[in-house]
Design an enzyme around this catalytic site. Structure first.
Site, mmCIF file in Angstrom:
data_model
loop_
_atom_site.group_PDB
_atom_site.id
_atom_site.type_symbol
_atom_site.label_atom_id
_atom_site.label_comp_id
_atom_site.label_asym_id
_atom_site.label_seq_id
_atom_site.Cartn_x
_atom_site.Cartn_y
_atom_site.Cartn_z
ATOM 1 N N LYS A 120 0.672 -1.236 -0.132
ATOM 2 C CA LYS A 120 0.207 -0.727 0.072
ATOM 3 C C LYS A 120 1.194 0.979 0.088
ATOM 4 O O LYS A 120 0.229 2.083 -0.575
ATOM 5 C CB LYS A 120 -0.807 -0.090 1.287
ATOM 6 C CG LYS A 120 -2.316 -0.806 0.909
ATOM 7 C CD LYS A 120 -3.509 -0.667 1.567
ATOM 8 C CE LYS A 120 -4.512 -1.561 0.689
ATOM 9 N NZ LYS A 120 -5.368 -1.359 1.435
ATOM 10 N N LYS A 202 -3.463 -9.363 -6.786
ATOM 11 C CA LYS A 202 -5.382 -9.801 -5.800
ATOM 12 C C LYS A 202 -5.811 -9.101 -6.571
ATOM 13 O O LYS A 202 -5.313 -7.643 -6.515
ATOM 14 C CB LYS A 202 -4.706 -10.259 -4.535
ATOM 15 C CG LYS A 202 -5.010 -8.738 -3.972
ATOM 16 C CD LYS A 202 -5.430 -9.115 -1.789
ATOM 17 C CE LYS A 202 -5.348 -7.594 -1.579
ATOM 18 N NZ LYS A 202 -6.204 -7.924 -0.417
ATOM 19 N N LYS A 205 -10.579 -4.744 -3.919
ATOM 20 C CA LYS A 205 -12.005 -3.182 -4.824
ATOM 21 C C LYS A 205 -11.678 -1.882 -4.893
ATOM 22 O O LYS A 205 -11.795 -1.438 -5.487
ATOM 23 C CB LYS A 205 -12.423 -3.085 -2.932
ATOM 24 C CG LYS A 205 -13.186 -4.454 -2.082
ATOM 25 C CD LYS A 205 -13.924 -3.255 -1.118
ATOM 26 C CE LYS A 205 -13.810 -3.870 0.426
ATOM 27 N NZ LYS A 205 -12.110 -4.042 0.852
HETATM 28 N N1 AQP Z 1 -8.242 -11.258 -3.790
HETATM 29 C C1 AQP Z 1 -9.166 -11.887 -2.659
HETATM 30 N N2 AQP Z 1 -8.983 -13.064 -2.306
HETATM 31 C C2 AQP Z 1 -9.795 -13.479 -1.840
HETATM 32 N N3 AQP Z 1 -9.667 -12.799 -0.803
HETATM 33 C C3 AQP Z 1 -9.927 -11.724 -0.678
HETATM 34 N N4 AQP Z 1 -9.857 -10.479 0.178
HETATM 35 C C4 AQP Z 1 -9.530 -9.665 -0.169
HETATM 36 N N5 AQP Z 1 -9.544 -10.216 -1.114
HETATM 37 C C5 AQP Z 1 -9.160 -10.654 -1.618
HETATM 38 C C6 AQP Z 1 -10.272 -10.760 2.052
HETATM 39 O O1 AQP Z 1 -11.606 -9.779 1.726
HETATM 40 C C7 AQP Z 1 -11.598 -9.622 3.564
HETATM 41 C C8 AQP Z 1 -12.247 -8.068 3.282
HETATM 42 O O2 AQP Z 1 -11.064 -7.592 2.690
HETATM 43 P P1 AQP Z 1 -10.672 -6.047 3.216
HETATM 44 O O3 AQP Z 1 -11.386 -5.123 3.046
HETATM 45 O O4 AQP Z 1 -11.232 -6.070 5.229
HETATM 46 O O5 AQP Z 1 -9.513 -5.825 3.334
HETATM 47 P P2 AQP Z 1 -8.059 -6.332 1.862
HETATM 48 O O6 AQP Z 1 -7.598 -7.036 1.943
HETATM 49 O O7 AQP Z 1 -6.944 -5.331 1.752
HETATM 50 O O8 AQP Z 1 -9.616 -5.983 0.843
HETATM 51 P P3 AQP Z 1 -9.162 -5.217 -0.775
HETATM 52 O O9 AQP Z 1 -10.223 -5.863 -1.807
HETATM 53 O O10 AQP Z 1 -7.877 -5.775 -1.015
HETATM 54 O O11 AQP Z 1 -9.296 -3.662 -0.552
HETATM 55 P P4 AQP Z 1 -8.675 -2.615 -0.265
HETATM 56 O O12 AQP Z 1 -8.426 -2.594 -1.977
HETATM 57 O O13 AQP Z 1 -9.625 -1.475 0.081
HETATM 58 O O14 AQP Z 1 -6.846 -3.291 -0.012
HETATM 59 C C9 AQP Z 1 -10.986 -10.479 3.790
HETATM 60 O O15 AQP Z 1 -10.911 -11.448 4.809
HETATM 61 C C10 AQP Z 1 -9.335 -10.600 3.257
HETATM 62 O O16 AQP Z 1 -8.976 -11.391 3.136
#
Ligand code: AQP
Length: 337
Positions: A120, A202, A205
């Site tokens: 990040k 990965k 969002k």
């Molecule tokens: N690509 C992924 N595959 C499987 N699991 C995923 N998770 C996120 N991306 C994947 C799981 O979703 C849950 C919630 O995630 P979060 O919103 O708390 O944070 P994150 O992991 O940072 O998700 P994003 O989508 O990547 O958000 P941004 O873009 O804001 O950083 C978690 O259990 C995570 O493991």
């Protein structure tokens, strides 16, 4: 002598998700899809991690909208707000309070090893704020406040779970048994869904490339289009293997949605082209998301219901979290009011 009857507490499971945008198919398959089944077996706590989301700059209006929508999504995927606790993190100030305390029981070197911080800080080089760095302390507070036994997460969050365990063990080592040391629960199917445009990263969002992520609110035609343009390879053979990140990812998605094994997927698509495969993966995802999308559309128009449920969730969350916070503060040596 009267026999003491001890009521055994159900194990508690906890997961939060950030309202940084609409949840993706990665969030859904890696984490959210399993959450309703946990409600049957565990005492559950689920929530919208809005405090975490501001480690990356958010537009205020969008943050409010995304928070409401994500709360509605959690009910739409099948969580019952009357069964477990369903809440919005910033409504429960105990998270910030314990988060601060845990900052002081976490080492700089430990935080510096977190891959999410490294990723990040590269993605948001203009805003490498202290919150981004100490994110795992707040996440540890989220989990430890509720004495959670199990934390269902995608594989990307495993490192943060490990640091939570280290912090809990360190605190308990100094002060006695204050926190339950949680176990991660990582689903095999869908643990790590990759971007459709760059399958070495990965699915996220907040990916600036909209074609890389399938969002839970995408219309069926948009979902089909995204799968159609998914990056694959030049081999034209549906099998799992090295150098086939795109196909591996599509197989992972298809398997997580249909429950089919990789072997059966390979036989199903033997001799068929990638176009066919992508179309079927897209259709399977559309069918999987259809009931969730239908429920979400109903819920999002009923703000009064949503508000009643998040108010109830915050009240219930505060009762448990204050108990843990009081205990931790007393152990540290803070004076009671
Ligand atoms: N690509 C992924 N595959 C499987 N699991 C995923 N998770 C996120 N991306 C994947 C799981 O979703 C849950 C919630 O995630 P979060 O919103 O708390 O944070 P994150 O992991 O940072 O998700 P994003 O989508 O990547 O958000 P941004 O873009 O804001 O950083 C978690 O259990 C995570 O493991």
């Amino acid at each position: 002598m009267a026999e003491e009857i001890k009521k055994e507490r159900k194990k508690r499971s906890l997961s939060l998700i950030q309202p940084t945008s609409v949840p993706t198919l990665g969030n859904y398959l890696g984490a959210m899809k399993n959450w309703p089944t946990f409600q049957q077996e565990f005492d559950t706590v689920y929530g919208v991690a809005d405090l975490h989301s501001i480690t990356v700059r958010q537009d205020p209006q969008s943050l409010r909208k995304q928070t409401i929508e994500l709360f509605a999504q959690l009910i739409a995927i099948g969580l019952d707000p009357d069964e477990g606790i369903l809440f919005i993190q910033s409504h429960v100030p105990q998270h910030s309070q314990l988060g601060w305390l845990l900052n002081c029981y976490t080492q700089f070197g430990e935080l510096n090893r977190m891959t999410q911080f490294k990723d990040k800080s590269q993605q948001h080089a203009d805003n490498v704020n202290a919150g981004l760095f100490t994110y795992p302390c707040l996440m540890a507070a989220d989990i430890l406040l509720y004495q959670a036994d199990v934390v269902p997460v995608g594989a990307d969050q495993k490192q943060h779970l490990e640091i939570t365990r280290d912090i809990a063990e360190r605190f308990n080592g100094i002060y006695g048994n204050v926190f339950t040391v949680p176990e991660p629960y990582i689903t095999k199917a869908g643990a790590r869904i990759m971007s459709l445009q760059d399958p070495t990263r990965k699915m996220s969002k907040s990916d600036p490339n909209p074609k890389g992520s399938v969002l839970l609110t995408d219309e069926p035609s948009v979902i089909m289009k995204k799968f159609k343009s998914a990056v694959t390879d030049s081999e034209m053979s549906v099998h799992y293997g090295e150098g086939k990140d795109g196909i591996n990812n599509l197989m992972t998605i298809y398997s997580a949605v249909t429950g089919k094994s990789f072997d059966s997927i390979e036989s199903e698509f033997a001799g068929r082209g990638y176009g066919d495969f992508k179309k079927e993966v897209g259709e399977a995802v559309v069918a999987e998301l259809e009931p969730v999308q239908k429920k979400f559309k109903e819920l999002i128009n009923d703000k009064a219901y949503l508000q009643e449920k998040w108010t109830q969730g915050a009240e219930r969350a505060q009762i448990i979290s204050q108990r843990t916070l009081d205990k931790a503060m007393k152990k540290i040596g803070f004076l009671a009011k």
